[in-house]
Design a protein around this motif. Structure first.
Motif, PDB file in Angstrom:
ATOM      1  N   ASN A   1     -10.708 -19.392 -18.471  1.00  0.00           N
ATOM      2  CA  ASN A   1     -10.423 -18.543 -18.718  1.00  0.00           C
ATOM      3  C   ASN A   1      -9.367 -17.179 -17.970  1.00  0.00           C
ATOM      4  O   ASN A   1      -9.661 -16.203 -17.841  1.00  0.00           O
ATOM      5  N   PRO A   2      -8.236 -17.846 -18.771  1.00  0.00           N
ATOM      6  CA  PRO A   2      -7.304 -17.014 -17.161  1.00  0.00           C
ATOM      7  C   PRO A   2      -7.449 -15.075 -17.209  1.00  0.00           C
ATOM      8  O   PRO A   2      -7.182 -14.519 -16.306  1.00  0.00           O
ATOM      9  N   VAL A   3      -7.666 -14.579 -18.440  1.00  0.00           N
ATOM     10  CA  VAL A   3      -7.662 -13.021 -18.419  1.00  0.00           C
ATOM     11  C   VAL A   3      -9.014 -13.113 -17.627  1.00  0.00           C
ATOM     12  O   VAL A   3      -8.873 -11.907 -17.039  1.00  0.00           O
ATOM     13  N   TYR A   4      -9.619 -13.187 -18.025  1.00  0.00           N
ATOM     14  CA  TYR A   4     -11.193 -12.926 -17.480  1.00  0.00           C
ATOM     15  C   TYR A   4     -10.988 -13.284 -15.819  1.00  0.00           C
ATOM     16  O   TYR A   4     -10.633 -12.390 -14.635  1.00  0.00           O
ATOM     17  N   TYR A   5     -10.435 -14.271 -15.383  1.00  0.00           N
ATOM     18  CA  TYR A   5     -10.071 -14.865 -13.831  1.00  0.00           C
ATOM     19  C   TYR A   5      -9.549 -13.518 -13.153  1.00  0.00           C
ATOM     20  O   TYR A   5      -9.899 -13.192 -11.942  1.00  0.00           O
ATOM     21  N   VAL A   6      -8.390 -12.956 -13.918  1.00  0.00           N
ATOM     22  CA  VAL A   6      -7.986 -12.161 -13.563  1.00  0.00           C
ATOM     23  C   VAL A   6      -7.854 -10.566 -12.852  1.00  0.00           C
ATOM     24  O   VAL A   6      -8.251  -9.913 -12.376  1.00  0.00           O
ATOM     25  N   GLN A   7      -8.804 -10.223 -14.491  1.00  0.00           N
ATOM     26  CA  GLN A   7      -9.066  -8.971 -14.626  1.00  0.00           C
ATOM     27  C   GLN A   7     -10.285  -9.498 -13.248  1.00  0.00           C
ATOM     28  O   GLN A   7     -11.028  -8.175 -12.780  1.00  0.00           O
ATOM     29  N   TYR A   8     -11.052 -10.409 -13.279  1.00  0.00           N
ATOM     30  CA  TYR A   8     -12.213 -10.100 -12.460  1.00  0.00           C
ATOM     31  C   TYR A   8     -12.115 -10.075 -10.838  1.00  0.00           C
ATOM     32  O   TYR A   8     -12.447  -9.346 -10.265  1.00  0.00           O
ATOM     33  N   ALA A   9     -10.411 -10.927 -10.588  1.00  0.00           N
ATOM     34  CA  ALA A   9     -10.185 -10.798  -9.645  1.00  0.00           C
ATOM     35  C   ALA A   9     -10.153  -8.972  -9.319  1.00  0.00           C
ATOM     36  O   ALA A   9     -10.391  -8.300  -7.787  1.00  0.00           O
ATOM     37  N   HIS A  10      -9.652  -8.037  -9.692  1.00  0.00           N
ATOM     38  CA  HIS A  10      -9.208  -6.552  -9.835  1.00  0.00           C
ATOM     39  C   HIS A  10     -10.491  -6.210 -10.181  1.00  0.00           C
ATOM     40  O   HIS A  10     -10.510  -5.463  -9.006  1.00  0.00           O
TER      41      HIS A  10
ATOM     42  N   LEU B   1      -5.312  -5.641   2.095  1.00  0.00           N
ATOM     43  CA  LEU B   1      -4.830  -6.616   2.110  1.00  0.00           C
ATOM     44  C   LEU B   1      -6.018  -6.792   0.428  1.00  0.00           C
ATOM     45  O   LEU B   1      -5.046  -7.126  -0.455  1.00  0.00           O
ATOM     46  N   ALA B   2      -7.198  -6.068   0.290  1.00  0.00           N
ATOM     47  CA  ALA B   2      -7.669  -6.493  -1.289  1.00  0.00           C
ATOM     48  C   ALA B   2      -7.196  -5.380  -1.524  1.00  0.00           C
ATOM     49  O   ALA B   2      -6.907  -5.615  -3.014  1.00  0.00           O
ATOM     50  N   ARG B   3      -6.679  -4.603  -1.106  1.00  0.00           N
ATOM     51  CA  ARG B   3      -6.234  -3.265  -2.220  1.00  0.00           C
ATOM     52  C   ARG B   3      -4.793  -4.202  -2.888  1.00  0.00           C
ATOM     53  O   ARG B   3      -3.887  -3.398  -3.726  1.00  0.00           O
ATOM     54  N   ALA B   4      -4.393  -4.322  -1.236  1.00  0.00           N
ATOM     55  CA  ALA B   4      -2.615  -4.767  -2.112  1.00  0.00           C
ATOM     56  C   ALA B   4      -2.912  -5.755  -3.301  1.00  0.00           C
ATOM     57  O   ALA B   4      -1.801  -5.623  -4.084  1.00  0.00           O
ATOM     58  N   VAL B   5      -3.909  -6.738  -2.990  1.00  0.00           N
ATOM     59  CA  VAL B   5      -4.368  -7.527  -4.845  1.00  0.00           C
ATOM     60  C   VAL B   5      -4.403  -6.307  -5.731  1.00  0.00           C
ATOM     61  O   VAL B   5      -3.419  -7.514  -7.042  1.00  0.00           O
ATOM     62  N   SER B   6      -5.019  -5.988  -6.088  1.00  0.00           N
ATOM     63  CA  SER B   6      -5.058  -5.100  -7.048  1.00  0.00           C
ATOM     64  C   SER B   6      -4.329  -4.287  -7.709  1.00  0.00           C
ATOM     65  O   SER B   6      -4.003  -4.058  -8.557  1.00  0.00           O
ATOM     66  N   VAL B   7      -2.918  -3.761  -6.195  1.00  0.00           N
ATOM     67  CA  VAL B   7      -2.219  -3.308  -6.739  1.00  0.00           C
ATOM     68  C   VAL B   7      -1.042  -4.455  -7.678  1.00  0.00           C
ATOM     69  O   VAL B   7      -0.162  -3.230  -8.541  1.00  0.00           O
ATOM     70  N   VAL B   8      -1.249  -5.098  -6.481  1.00  0.00           N
ATOM     71  CA  VAL B   8      -0.245  -5.938  -7.580  1.00  0.00           C
ATOM     72  C   VAL B   8       0.167  -6.893  -9.439  1.00  0.00           C
ATOM     73  O   VAL B   8       0.517  -6.914 -10.210  1.00  0.00           O
ATOM     74  N   ILE B   9      -1.567  -6.816  -8.716  1.00  0.00           N
ATOM     75  CA  ILE B   9      -2.411  -7.623 -10.140  1.00  0.00           C
ATOM     76  C   ILE B   9      -2.550  -6.252 -10.957  1.00  0.00           C
ATOM     77  O   ILE B   9      -1.338  -6.298 -12.837  1.00  0.00           O
ATOM     78  N   SER B  10      -2.387  -4.800 -10.730  1.00  0.00           N
ATOM     79  CA  SER B  10      -2.414  -3.859 -11.905  1.00  0.00           C
ATOM     80  C   SER B  10      -0.478  -3.653 -12.551  1.00  0.00           C
ATOM     81  O   SER B  10      -0.361  -3.438 -13.517  1.00  0.00           O
TER      82      SER B  10
ATOM     83  N   LEU C   1       0.849  -1.142   0.142  1.00  0.00           N
ATOM     84  CA  LEU C   1      -0.162  -0.348  -0.280  1.00  0.00           C
ATOM     85  C   LEU C   1       0.626   1.177   0.399  1.00  0.00           C
ATOM     86  O   LEU C   1       0.154   2.153  -0.721  1.00  0.00           O
ATOM     87  N   ALA C   2       2.377   1.170   0.708  1.00  0.00           N
ATOM     88  CA  ALA C   2       2.919   2.325   0.677  1.00  0.00           C
ATOM     89  C   ALA C   2       3.556   2.501  -0.837  1.00  0.00           C
ATOM     90  O   ALA C   2       3.820   3.624  -1.092  1.00  0.00           O
ATOM     91  N   GLN C   3       3.902   1.379  -1.930  1.00  0.00           N
ATOM     92  CA  GLN C   3       4.621   1.408  -2.297  1.00  0.00           C
ATOM     93  C   GLN C   3       4.355   1.159  -3.656  1.00  0.00           C
ATOM     94  O   GLN C   3       4.217   2.448  -5.175  1.00  0.00           O
TER      95      GLN C   3
END
Length: 580
Positions: free
Chosen positions: A446-455, A556-565, A107-109
């Motif tokens: 569908n991996p791209v959908y699965y990752v996009q859906y998480a974000h 925690l959820a936001r940190a996941v979206s940051v790394v996915i991004s 979250l900091a970086q």
């Protein structure tokens, strides 16, 4: 923050202390000591092979080293336990505060979390696509374009300075064929009926080029012999094809830094200079090659040629660089082109070739090694074939190109983001079946959908929380009481986040951007898994009645979206804000 590197440093320090205390011999080489995720997550958070790799040089049993090392590691507050397993592996479990710290670091970086200075600013030239300028890019070119562009972005993320380059093969016989094909379309634009002989390019993509040529020169070339118009039409057609190729690359979001023309090497002394550089090293000679292995071609004859002694640098045979009639072989300008790259001062070179160039790898590596006295490494990555499938049937035809499916066709069918992600769901040297219907499916398969859906899920949580008046800025989430992340499932997801910096360095070092796509799928799976567990265990839901708890869990959820991004950014894919 690279947690695995930090714990490895702790391990090496502990080994040094053991040597200082006389429990290990001094001066042991620890370069092969690793700290990595265990093969079985049930065994712990990390595992080190330190005792295994040091046993022989230390002349001790691995378990004895591991038994001595374990309490040294456990003295650090980050280590909850260190257990010896099997012949001497050491399984490490980390304290909960470590996982909470990881979330705070992300979250900091922001998307800088995971960036590395491993490359130390070293300059890398990545040459990719480099398709002959005779038509639009096809599906095979698309894979090379996506792979090369993702690799370039990955290397930049890992601290390298990268130049993206396209080598235009505009000096060969195929460009003359292109000119003749455009001339036929030019005649057609003047109302003449034309036939396309075998070996010419009959695709409809040349119709507007013929019309544009007519608009430029009128009927000046009509009825004229080939020598009158060939050079001009060749130049016109090549530029038109490069405009088409640039447009195709733009559809994928690929932008080159350099377009280098092969033709610019001729008549300028640049080929001669490269060959002279090899001659000065005693690597050019006149000789006769041995007959090819296997069945001898009827037209083969022993004849003297000018050869490059590529066998001195690992090639199977020496290679001709000048024909018996004094003309350069196709290899000579390629040597000159790579000589130009090395003269531009790159620290390393990477070429992305199609599968049909496999026989070219050793000779090109030999040339660069010879030119630089092994000072500039060249890595050649081959991209294997792509089969485009729909409803179980292979798609082979394009309305526009006639004989192959184009990049533009594929992007029109599924979009740029899907194209790029799916092209990276296999290692570059493995064949890829690209199922168009599956690529548009909204499912876990569908991996791209699965990752996009998480974000998108995380973005939805942020919107709902904000609507309830909760401050969900990264600063507020990072300042939340992250000790409220106290469940093993939450720690497991934070553990997957902690793997990101290590994954980046491994993928960059091995030149394997597909590792990023695989990691993102696993990270998305962790997020979805935690979400689904929240349906059964309310305490795991991201939105709680208590604002402070909500902020920690949303963090925690936001940190996941940051790394996915960040990961999708390397792959050239836009993260989804919502799913439709």
């Amino acid at each position: 923050m690279n947690l695995f590197a930090d714990i490895r440093a702790l391990t090496v320090d502990a080994l040094t202390n053991l040597a200082e205390d006389g429990l290990l011999p001094p001066g042991l080489d620890t370069k092969n000591v690793s700290v990595e995720p265990p093969r079985d997550a049930a065994h712990g958070d990390m595992a080190t092979n330190a005792a295994m790799v040091l046993a022989k040089p230390a002349k001790k049993k691995p378990r004895d080293i591991a038994d001595a090392l374990a309490p040294r590691l456990m003295a650090d507050p980050r280590i909850a336990s260190a257990e010896v397993a099997g012949p001497g592996f050491l399984n490490i479990r980390l304290a909960p505060v470590v996982w909470q710290t990881v979330v705070g670091a992300v979250l900091a970086q922001g998307t800088a979390f995971g960036r590395s200075d491993m490359g130390a600013g070293q300059t890398v030239n990545v040459e990719y696509v480099s398709a002959n300028p005779t038509g639009p890019l096809h599906v095979g070119h698309t894979r090379g374009a996506v792979f090369g562009d993702a690799l370039a972005s990955l290397l930049e993320y890992a601290g390298h300075t990268v130049t993206r380059e396209y080598y235009i093969n505009d000096a060969g016989a195929q460009v003359d064929v292109l000119a003749r094909s455009v001339y036929l379309r030019y005649l057609e634009a003047h109302g003449e009926a034309v036939d396309f002989p075998d070996g010419t390019y009959p695709g409809d993509y040349l119709v507007p080029v013929g019309q544009a040529l007519k608009a430029k020169v009128g009927d000046v070339y009509v009825g004229k012999a080939e020598p009158f118009w060939l050079a001009d039409v060749r130049a016109f057609a090549t530029e038109a094809m490069m405009d088409l190729i640039r447009a195709d690359l733009a559809r994928l979001g690929v932008e080159m830094d350099v377009f280098f023309s092969e033709k610019s090497l001729y008549g300028t002394g640049r080929i001669e200079a490269a060959i002279d550089a090899l001659r000065g090293k005693g690597l050019i000679y006149t000789g006769t090659l041995e007959p090819p292995k296997g069945k001898l071609p009827e037209d083969w004859e022993a004849r003297e040629q000018t050869l490059f002694k590529s066998t001195d640098y690992g090639d199977d045979v020496d290679r001709p660089i000048m024909k018996s009639d004094g003309a350069w072989t196709y290899f000579a300008p390629d040597i000159a082109y790579h000589f130009d790259k090395t003269e531009r001062g790159f620290d390393s070179l990477i070429n992305v070739f199609g599968a049909d160039h496999g026989g070219y790898v050793k000779r090109m590596k030999a040339a660069v090694a010879a030119l630089t006295d092994n000072g500039v490494p060249l890595d050649i990555k081959l991209t294997q074939l792509v089969k485009l499938m729909r409803d179980g049937q292979e798609l082979k035809m394009s309305k526009r190109a006639g004989t192959f499916v184009t990049l533009a066709d594929l992007v029109e069918m599924v979009g740029s983001d899907v194209t790029r992600f799916i092209m990276l769901t296999r290692k570059n040297d493995a064949p890829l079946d690209f199922a168009v219907d599956k690529a548009l499916e909204q499912s876990k398969d569908n991996p791209v959908y699965y990752v996009q859906y998480a974000h998108a899920r995380v973005m939805s949580v942020l919107r709902k929380a904000a609507a309830q008046g909760i401050d969900v800025s990264d600063a507020a989430l990072g300042a939340a009481d992250l000790t409220k992340l106290d469940h093993a499932a939450e720690h497991a997801l934070a553990g997957k986040l902690a793997e990101w910096p290590r994954l980046v360095e491994i993928a960059a070092r091995t030149h394997e951007p597909h590792r990023v796509a695989f990691y993102l799928y696993d990270l998305a799976s962790g997020l979805h898994g935690l979400w689904n567990r929240g349906n059964e265990e309310p305490s795991l839901r991201f939105l709680q009645e208590d604002v402070a708890t909500s902020q920690a869990k949303i963090g925690l959820a936001r940190a996941v979206s940051v790394v996915i991004s960040a990961g999708l950014g390397i792959l050239g894919v836009e993260p989804a804000q919502e799913m439709r």
